[in-house]
Design an enzyme around this catalytic site. Structure first.
Site, PDB file in Angstrom:
ATOM      1  N   CYS A 297       0.840  -1.198   0.000  1.00 47.69           N
ATOM      2  CA  CYS A 297       0.000   0.000   0.000  1.00 47.69           C
ATOM      3  C   CYS A 297       0.874   1.245   0.000  1.00 47.69           C
ATOM      4  O   CYS A 297       1.762   1.388   0.844  1.00 47.69           O
ATOM      5  CB  CYS A 297      -0.922   0.000   1.215  1.00 47.69           C
ATOM      6  SG  CYS A 297      -2.061   1.414   1.234  1.00 47.69           S
TER       7      CYS A 297
ATOM      8  N   CYS B  13      -0.327   4.370   0.396  1.00 49.26           N
ATOM      9  CA  CYS B  13      -0.978   5.514   1.047  1.00 49.26           C
ATOM     10  C   CYS B  13      -0.086   6.106   2.133  1.00 49.26           C
ATOM     11  O   CYS B  13       0.862   5.474   2.595  1.00 49.26           O
ATOM     12  CB  CYS B  13      -2.349   5.129   1.595  1.00 49.26           C
ATOM     13  SG  CYS B  13      -2.337   4.405   3.245  1.00 49.26           S
TER      14      CYS B  13
ATOM     15  N   CYS C 201      -0.894   4.343   6.214  1.00 51.68           N
ATOM     16  CA  CYS C 201      -0.465   3.034   6.706  1.00 51.68           C
ATOM     17  C   CYS C 201       0.953   3.084   7.279  1.00 51.68           C
ATOM     18  O   CYS C 201       1.810   3.798   6.765  1.00 51.68           O
ATOM     19  CB  CYS C 201      -0.510   1.995   5.576  1.00 51.68           C
ATOM     20  SG  CYS C 201      -2.170   1.467   5.120  1.00 51.68           S
TER      21      CYS C 201
END
Length: 191
Positions: free
Chosen positions: A48, A50, A53
């Site tokens: 991920c 993003c 996180c």
């Protein structure tokens, strides 16, 4: 030039053991670590990009997946857990001493992913966890300081490692979200 994604991806993605039933996640504290027992194999594990996180030091991506909420239990030093951002959809529970995110929980009962907790299986010493199967929110690494000019190499590295890069979630997870929305609107149809 080698593009590093995350230690568990860079070393080669491991396939999970078919009979694996979970393990214990531990924060990074040398003394009195927070421990969270997870009695399930991780599902939809992915890299991920993003900015919310948790990532280990020097990792470009996190590796995060989900497990059923009822399969997650804090077993040691839960008093150290604090929610990172109470306004976020995913309530990420992190150790207040070392900052490691142990699990994330969605409290909105109307959300399609309610009942699933987000975990970082790399925090477990047990082997058998399923490795990531795709990459999500890839363009978001730009928001954390990656130059846009590096994105073609990052996407190619992800593909070379067997992770299809998406700038949202995988198609299967996007279908789950869309079906949930259609059911809420009354427009959902079975095939």
């Amino acid at each position: 030039m080698t593009t590093l994604i995350h230690p568990s991806v860079d070393r080669g993605i491991q396939k999970g053991a078919s009979d694996f039933a979970g393990g214990t996640l531990r924060c990074s504290c040398a003394h009195d670590p927070v421990e969270v027992r997870v009695d399930n194999q991780v599902l939809f594990n992915h890299a991920c990009g993003c900015t919310k996180c948790w990532k280990p030091a020097n990792a470009l991506f996190s590796v995060v997946g989900v497990v059923p909420r009822e399969k997650v239990a804090v077993t040691s030093h839960g008093e150290k857990l604090k929610v990172v951002d109470e306004s976020a959809l995913i309530q990420r529970h992190a150790c207040s001493a070392c900052g490691t995110h142990l699990y994330g929980r969605i409290e909105n009962k109307d959300h399609a992913f309610y009942g699933l907790d987000f975990i970082h299986s790399e925090l477990s010493n047990e082997s058998g966890w399923d490795g990531p199967g795709f990459a999500a929110f890839v363009s978001s690494v730009i928001e954390s300081g990656t130059p846009p000019s590096a994105m073609a190499d990052i996407r190619q590295t992800l593909r070379d490692k067997g992770l299809e890069p998406y700038d949202c979630l995988s198609p299967a997870l996007m279908d789950v979200l869309a079906a949930h929305s259609a059911k809420a609107k009354g427009t959902y149809r079975e095939a």
